[in-house]
Design a protein around this motif. Structure first.
Motif, short mmCIF file in Angstrom:
data_model
loop_
_atom_site.label_atom_id
_atom_site.label_comp_id
_atom_site.label_asym_id
_atom_site.label_seq_id
_atom_site.Cartn_x
_atom_site.Cartn_y
_atom_site.Cartn_z
N ARG A 5 29.70 81.69 55.24
CA ARG A 5 29.04 81.82 56.55
C ARG A 5 29.87 82.73 57.47
O ARG A 5 29.34 83.66 58.07
CB ARG A 5 28.87 80.42 57.18
N TYR A 14 22.08 79.88 55.98
CA TYR A 14 22.08 78.60 55.24
C TYR A 14 21.34 78.69 53.91
O TYR A 14 21.83 78.20 52.90
CB TYR A 14 21.49 77.47 56.10
N ASP A 34 25.23 69.67 66.95
CA ASP A 34 25.10 70.32 65.64
C ASP A 34 23.88 71.23 65.60
O ASP A 34 23.93 72.33 65.06
CB ASP A 34 25.01 69.26 64.53
N ARG A 35 22.78 70.77 66.18
CA ARG A 35 21.55 71.59 66.18
C ARG A 35 21.74 72.83 67.03
O ARG A 35 21.26 73.91 66.69
CB ARG A 35 20.38 70.76 66.70
N VAL A 59 24.59 74.39 67.65
CA VAL A 59 25.47 75.34 66.94
C VAL A 59 24.71 76.02 65.80
O VAL A 59 24.79 77.23 65.62
CB VAL A 59 26.73 74.62 66.40
N ALA A 60 23.93 75.21 65.07
CA ALA A 60 23.18 75.78 63.94
C ALA A 60 22.16 76.80 64.43
O ALA A 60 21.95 77.83 63.81
CB ALA A 60 22.48 74.66 63.18
N HIS A 74 24.33 79.80 66.83
CA HIS A 74 25.43 80.54 66.18
C HIS A 74 25.08 80.93 64.75
O HIS A 74 25.38 82.02 64.31
CB HIS A 74 26.70 79.70 66.20
N ASP A 75 24.44 80.00 64.03
CA ASP A 75 24.16 80.27 62.62
C ASP A 75 22.75 80.80 62.39
O ASP A 75 22.40 81.10 61.25
CB ASP A 75 24.37 79.00 61.79
N GLY A 76 21.95 80.86 63.45
CA GLY A 76 20.60 81.43 63.31
C GLY A 76 19.67 80.60 62.46
O GLY A 76 18.76 81.12 61.84
#
Lengths: 194, 403
Positions: free
Chosen positions: A152, A159, B10-11, B13-14, B17-19
């Protein structure tokens, strides 16, 4: 001119890749090198994260590349070639006996003496401090969390791509990344001050 | 510690940041993020962690990439194994379902004749080919024992946490008073080194006892391990070795800290102990590899200590490690001692000493007093022991098999 004969550059590139894949499957080493070459730095970087040692990272990357070459005829292109290569590497990393060649005496001849980077050990150590700390903190993570976070953060995988490498669901990949980040953040909090 | 009290962190950040695709919840999460300090902080921390990981990732250059590919392909056989015919998954799945269905048909009539329900006696076996083993119900007390939730043991309040993170406890005050410093919370390796230097000067029984108890309680703490590895106190170093013995990472951290202290007296006993532990724990970790990793970048100030250790030790394994370490340091001052060992009566040790000599000998030095094959091997300056043994024409004799 017929519209169907006009192809975009992406189509042409895809066709070239497919042709190389066919040739590589037939055992053409050059075609394999061209196909896989761009992925090797990223594979080695992940191998280094997973093993924590440059020599073992070399061993692991080489073994993964060798197995990929041998198994290429079985590659059905259900995922990208990159995902497939990373999957082989991560699977191998969890079974060190299958690739660790740096044994007591037999293959030491293959090792090279590391160049002396700096005569002043203190300067050298201070320069590598952050690198060492991150490596140590990463080493404490379970292998799958380590791989997920590296893919990542360093490779920019999303994901679903991480899930493809680790053979899990995207939700599980997300949990692995978040958990790894929390643990790493707690360990490296001194280096994370904004 | 990054606070994670907010259930949406967590949601957030996901998503941000993590798209991760949470399109339907995006507006509400955006509103939440604008108001929630915890999530904002966690988002920032996640970005910094990723930047740190990405920034410390090492990638091979073009030459090394080529070499890795070439070496991998060199091991491949000249012809690939023939490709097996591909059977679609759907076909495999259908055949699996068919086999299961047939099995179910065969076994179905006998399932009726299973053990009568409600039996509480000993395990009973029903008659017939499809006999079913039934385990009797557990007594109520036993079941209750299993069903009861386990008490969650609190994390041990480690001495490390008191030592490093909250510099206001009695232990820290005591240590600081003894050392004459205001606070003890090393933030970097340089500060840690300063602290170790202070301890070196002012180490007393109380300091050692404090550090020992911290080692005993403070599991998995890098800072404490680093600090203790630099304090030249034999008892403390023994305690350190015993604390890190089962943990390869902590053993390496301790070794690195001990090696990263070139101006202090070399902690050779600790290093050789850790070397042994790592080697025993991981059989594939070569002894020569450890010698190179640990001793190759060290200044020559350590060589006299290695020679002294070689002179006083009677333990063959320790002597072997000393010789490999000297080989890795490549120090010409060791040549005299190595020459004497090369001509010594112990053949294995003489070979190792000759290899060390090959690494330490200046190019113009004379070698006429040594065996000709060994002299040639030494002159060739082989980089590894295996290469030296090959050059010196040493044949490893297999043990004689007896009936």
């Amino acid at each position: 001119m017929d519209q169907d004969l006009v192809s975009t550059p992406e189509d042409a590139e895809r066709a070239r890749t497919a042709a190389r894949l066919r040739t590589a499957r037939a055992g053409d080493r050059d075609a394999f090198s061209v196909l896989v070459g761009p992925e090797v730095p990223a594979l080695h970087a992940l191998a280094r994260r997973l093993t924590g040692d440059p020599h073992w990272a070399d061993d692991l990357t080489q073994e993964a590349l060798l197995r990929a070459f041998l198994a290429l005829p079985k590659f059905r292109a259900e995922c990208s070639l990159s995902t497939w290569l990373f999957r082989i590497l991560v699977r191998l990393a969890s079974e060190p006996r299958r690739w660790k060649k740096t044994e007591r005496a037999s293959s030491l001849a293959d090792l090279e003496v590391p160049a002396r980077l700096d005569t002043d050990a203190i300067v050298h150590a201070e320069g590598r401090e952050l690198e060492d700390r991150v490596a140590e903190a990463m080493e404490r993570l379970p292998l799958r969390q380590r791989a997920a976070l590296h893919l990542r953060a360093a490779e920019g995988f999303d994901y679903p791509a991480i899930a493809g490498v680790l053979l899990c669901s995207p939700g599980a990949a997300r949990m692995l990344v978040l958990e790894a980040r929390k643990k790493l953040g707690a360990r490296l909090r001194r280096h994370l001050e904004p | 510690m990054i606070p994670h009290e907010c259930p949406l962190t967590d949601r957030v950040v996901a998503t941000f940041h993590d798209g991760a695709p949470e399109q339907e919840a995006f507006p509400s999460l955006s509103e939440h993020l604008a108001q929630c300090g915890t999530c904002t902080q966690a988002l920032g921390a996640a970005r910094r962690v990723d930047a740190l990981v990405a920034g410390t990732t090492l990638r091979p250059g073009r030459e090394m990439t080529r070499a890795l590919l070439a070496r991998a392909l060199a091991e491949a056989p000249s012809t690939l194994p023939p490709r097996r015919p591909h059977v679609p998954r759907a076909v495999l799945l259908a055949s699996g379902v068919l086999v299961l269905a047939m099995l179910a048909l065969v076994l179905a009539p006998h399932r009726e004749a299973a053990v009568p329900a409600g039996s509480t006696g000993p395990a009973e076996v029903a008659q017939g080919p499809a006999a079913v083993l039934r385990v009797p119900d557990l007594p109520p007390g036993v079941r209750a024992t299993f069903a009861a939730p386990r008490a969650v043991e609190p994390e041990p309040a480690t001495a490390l946490a008191r030592f490093v993170r909250t510099p206001s406890t009695a232990m820290v005050r005591g240590l600081a008073r003894e050392l004459g410093v205001a606070t003890l919370a090393p933030e970097s390796r340089a500060e840690l080194r300063e602290l170790a230097a202070l301890l070196e000067r002012g180490v007393g029984d109380r300091s050692v006892a404090t550090l020992r108890s911290a080692l005993h309680e403070g599991e998995d703490d890098f800072e404490l391990v680093r600090l203790c590895a630099r304090v030249p106190h034999a008892g403390l170093l023994r305690a350190l070795r015993s604390a890190v013995r089962g943990d390869a990472t902590l053993s390496r951290v301790a070794a690195r800290a001990a090696l990263d202290n070139p101006r202090a007296a070399p902690a050779l006993d600790l290093l050789f102990g850790l070397w042994n532990d790592l080697q025993v724990r991981d059989a594939s970790l070569g002894r020569e590899t450890i010698a190179r990793q640990w001793f190759a970048a060290l200044p020559t100030a350590w060589t006299p200590a290695l020679l002294e250790c070689l002179a006083r030790s009677v333990n063959p394994e320790q002597r072997e490690r000393c010789l490999l370490a000297i080989a890795a340091t490549e120090t010409p001052t060791a040549v005299g001692a190595l020459r004497a060992l090369v001509q010594g009566p112990r053949h294995e040790e003489a070979l190792l000493a000759a290899f060390a000599l090959a690494r330490c000998l200046p190019p113009q030095a004379r070698l006429h007093d040594l065996r000709p094959t060994w002299s040639a091997a030494i002159r060739a300056r082989p980089t590894t022991l295996a290469e030296f043994l090959k050059l010196a024409e040493v044949v490893r004799v297999a043990p004689i098999e007896t009936e």
